[in-house]
Design a protein around this motif. Sequence first.
Motif, mmCIF file in Angstrom:
data_model
loop_
_atom_site.group_PDB
_atom_site.id
_atom_site.type_symbol
_atom_site.label_atom_id
_atom_site.label_comp_id
_atom_site.label_asym_id
_atom_site.label_seq_id
_atom_site.Cartn_x
_atom_site.Cartn_y
_atom_site.Cartn_z
ATOM 1 N N TYR A 223 0.838 -1.207 0.000
ATOM 2 C CA TYR A 223 0.000 0.000 0.000
ATOM 3 C C TYR A 223 0.872 1.257 0.000
ATOM 4 O O TYR A 223 0.607 2.222 -0.720
ATOM 5 C CB TYR A 223 -0.916 0.045 1.221
ATOM 6 N N HIS B 81 -9.024 -3.657 1.910
ATOM 7 C CA HIS B 81 -8.319 -4.307 3.014
ATOM 8 C C HIS B 81 -9.176 -4.314 4.287
ATOM 9 O O HIS B 81 -9.150 -5.244 5.063
ATOM 10 C CB HIS B 81 -6.992 -3.562 3.225
ATOM 11 N N GLY B 82 -9.950 -3.269 4.435
ATOM 12 C CA GLY B 82 -10.733 -3.169 5.662
ATOM 13 C C GLY B 82 -12.065 -3.891 5.604
ATOM 14 O O GLY B 82 -12.678 -4.142 6.626
ATOM 15 N N VAL B 83 -12.502 -4.238 4.435
ATOM 16 C CA VAL B 83 -13.826 -4.841 4.326
ATOM 17 C C VAL B 83 -13.690 -6.354 4.304
ATOM 18 O O VAL B 83 -13.120 -6.926 3.407
ATOM 19 C CB VAL B 83 -14.532 -4.359 3.039
ATOM 20 N N SER B 84 -14.154 -6.982 5.326
ATOM 21 C CA SER B 84 -14.127 -8.443 5.349
ATOM 22 C C SER B 84 -15.417 -8.908 5.989
ATOM 23 O O SER B 84 -16.417 -8.204 5.988
ATOM 24 C CB SER B 84 -12.901 -8.929 6.110
ATOM 25 N N PHE C 32 -10.560 0.554 7.169
ATOM 26 C CA PHE C 32 -10.053 1.543 6.219
ATOM 27 C C PHE C 32 -9.437 2.726 6.960
ATOM 28 O O PHE C 32 -8.335 3.179 6.640
ATOM 29 C CB PHE C 32 -11.207 2.008 5.318
ATOM 30 N N ALA D 235 -8.239 0.254 -3.181
ATOM 31 C CA ALA D 235 -7.438 -0.935 -2.834
ATOM 32 C C ALA D 235 -7.279 -1.038 -1.330
ATOM 33 O O ALA D 235 -7.434 -2.097 -0.736
ATOM 34 C CB ALA D 235 -6.071 -0.855 -3.504
ATOM 35 N N ILE D 236 -6.986 0.097 -0.700
ATOM 36 C CA ILE D 236 -6.779 0.079 0.753
ATOM 37 C C ILE D 236 -8.097 -0.180 1.479
ATOM 38 O O ILE D 236 -8.154 -0.912 2.449
ATOM 39 C CB ILE D 236 -6.136 1.404 1.226
ATOM 40 N N SER D 237 -9.162 0.403 0.926
ATOM 41 C CA SER D 237 -10.443 0.189 1.611
ATOM 42 C C SER D 237 -10.867 -1.260 1.522
ATOM 43 O O SER D 237 -11.494 -1.790 2.430
ATOM 44 C CB SER D 237 -11.523 1.102 1.038
#
Lengths: 315, 561
Positions: free
Chosen positions: A109, B25-28, A180, B21-23
């Motif tokens: 990232y 990462h947070g969505v699971s 996020f 892309a980073i967001s």
Amino acid sequence: MALLTFTVRRFLAMILILWIVLTIVFAMARLSPYDPIAQIMQQHYQVAQAAQIRHEFGLDQPMWKQYLNYVGGLLHGDLGKSESQQTLGQPVWSLLQHGVPVTMKLGFYALVLSLVVGLPVGLLSAIKQNSFVDHGSQAIMMVLYAVPVFVLVPLAQVVIGVQLRWLPVTGWGAPGVLGFKEAILPVTLYAAGLTGYFAKSYRSFLLEVLSQDYIRTARAKGLKARIILYIHAVKNTLVPLASIVGPVVAYLITGAFVIETFFGIPGIGYITVESIFNSDYSVIEATTLLLAAFVVLVNFLTDVVYALVDPRVRL
Amino acid sequence: MRIARRLLNSALALSLAATFAISAHGVSSARQAPAGMPTIRLGYLENNPQWAPTLDPAVVEDQNSSYLTQLLYGGLINIKQVGGRVVPYPQLASRYKVTGSGKIYTFSLRKTGFANGDPLTAQDVVFSIRRALSKQTNSPINTYDSMIKGFANYSAGKSSYLGVKALNARTVQFTLSVRAGFFPEVLAYPLNFILDAKVMRGTSTNSGGTYLTTTCKAAAAGASGPFKAVCHSSAANDVTSFYPGGSTPTLTLVPNSHFYQKAHVRLVIPAIDSNQTGLRDFRSGGLDETFGVPTQDQATYRGKPGAYQFPTAFIEYLGMNVNDPPFSNVHCRLAVAYAIDRVTLAKKYLHGAYKPLYSFVPGGFQGYFNGHSGVPYYDPAKARQQLAKCPGGINVTYVYRNDTTDRNAEAAAITAMLATVGIHFTPKGVPRSEWLNYIARDTPLSKTHTAACYGDWFEDYPDSQDYFYNLLYGGVAENFSGYNNKTFNKLIDEADAAANQSTRARLYLRANKMMLNQAPVVPYDNGTAFDLVNTKKVHGLIPDNYRAVTWAKNNDWANVS
């Protein structure tokens, strides 16, 4: 043939470096005055029981024998067992298996963000050379590059996290929006120095290309500035750019210690730091070896690619 | 100019792509809180980046695991705080009676259930106790239950008999081999918490209880306490099932609707790595509660709403080798006891992070006394008088653990205080691992030829017996000063055996004062906890001496909102 010889020579050098690293780390951990067994036993410490546990972990054996056992285990893919109270007896790999992808994700990232911001800034500076935009952006990039991350992080945590309460200051990978938000500060701060580095480097690369004869020729031919820039100049900056991205990837993995520790991100860097505090020899040895292997591997691959591209390197 | 604009547009587009892309990462596999249920984020798990050491009550040795298992599981007896006192009360039991000259304890069970709806039965109790003490479980703390009849042979795997049986579906009986008035307190320790036999039967109980630590569904279904775990994956034996893989280890709890005291909050307990991190997280709003505010930060919060400083069960003391000169002479020991100014030590040198202590047990425990009536206290004149009767004076080495600035400060202060009356201590700071060799159970000070040494203790289970017996009873392993007094031993024996709690308190008090006047040890401070609670949002968390954190009032999470 020359390429094969070169590759084999580099590969052997890589193995030698890894062996030296693991030997040094092994010796340093064993010579440390801190006793992991004492950490485990707390207030019910008994000399006899400590000796028993030390025996179970093979820590009562002569140093050379412990070393041989350790290297033998590594050759069989066994990184050993944790000697910390909190994770006693758990295979080291089970502690690291979730940390490795976290560190790689964090690094990825940060790399993407720094390229996304750094390259356009560098490009803009180059085409606006010596203008206000150039000086202003390069000054900002210089600050980002020069200020150490261990200064930047606490400052950002206090201002953005504690005072403004915009973003969380610890945590990683929570479900939903929180995840996020958790990623924004560490990724941005991790990318900050790199952004400065990429911006400054890319400006130099582009200026050098723009001063080449073939660019002058293209201008003389009356080509549009946009075509000269994108088709001729930018394309020719990719090779020098690639040469700096390799070492940066290695840096991203090994440089995660500070960011991960400050933000409590359960990556390999943070696990290493905590294992040092817990005198957990096996984990320290494993993480150091993993990180060293990664750096050496990236350098090895870079060397091989260079040799492929530029035959002079093989000589 | 157009090129610059295009560049900016391209950068913006790429930034957006990176953001997505980073967001991602947070969505699971996020689980949402039940509608309308408030969420409280607690800092009870100080073990980042690792998961809880254990969630198996049978092998709990550390504070982190203790907090979490207390939220998930209940015991026949548990502990609540009443007016600063640590009080055992029937939790999963509705009542109990003691018969057979104090050796038979019979418990009637409360109508309560496990998280999966299974009702609590006497068979569950018998199963849980037998499991906790079995050879396979290999609990490092099973000796807490050594008073249960048949313990030694059962835990060694030599016999199947253990003094616990179900009289009927709702009554369970323990038979002890000795009278032990502190048995209810021992039952309050997680070791004796109750598991659902139906959930647990057939699962592996060895390897330090990894099944319960790594299997979320067991903590979700078999919880007997006020909360059950929320799982993030269906993987049965996967550590990540408690939280998404690669994320900060976090325990999420929702109320166990079958527990007799129904909670109304959802708890989120993320792992933090230190009290500094906890404080930072609290200040940024990431935690609603944090414990162990660092000493240097306490002044900032003292007296503010939601800041609680309260004594814990941690004590610090100076132990002297009573078997060798000079401290084989009681006057030499008393000279030391009178020369240490506990108040100045706590307030000036330890910045108020500790409380002066004269008693050998901390506040809230039986035998504790407030103040210093009838025991040695700071009096330089008396110290000099005692020193005059000490043949050869005192010029010795004082061993202490030098792993924190507080301990270095207190060793320096004690040395200076003693020097003012003519007692010469040469402080020798050693790392904790080396210090343990001086106070180890099997090496009293006389064996290492050490005159004086720093000591500290935190209760294993909330009873004075844990302090007096382990640290001062004649011949017991952790008694590093070597003190062995027949009268003291007799008083402790009587107090340990008495079923009546008032009688026990009286006996411990007598033993405490008698021993302090012979000064084999000089207690000088009592650790305090400094906790912060976001009282604008959270109500019902109060200082809890036993747990050393802010906890639900009366150990009833129905009180927390």
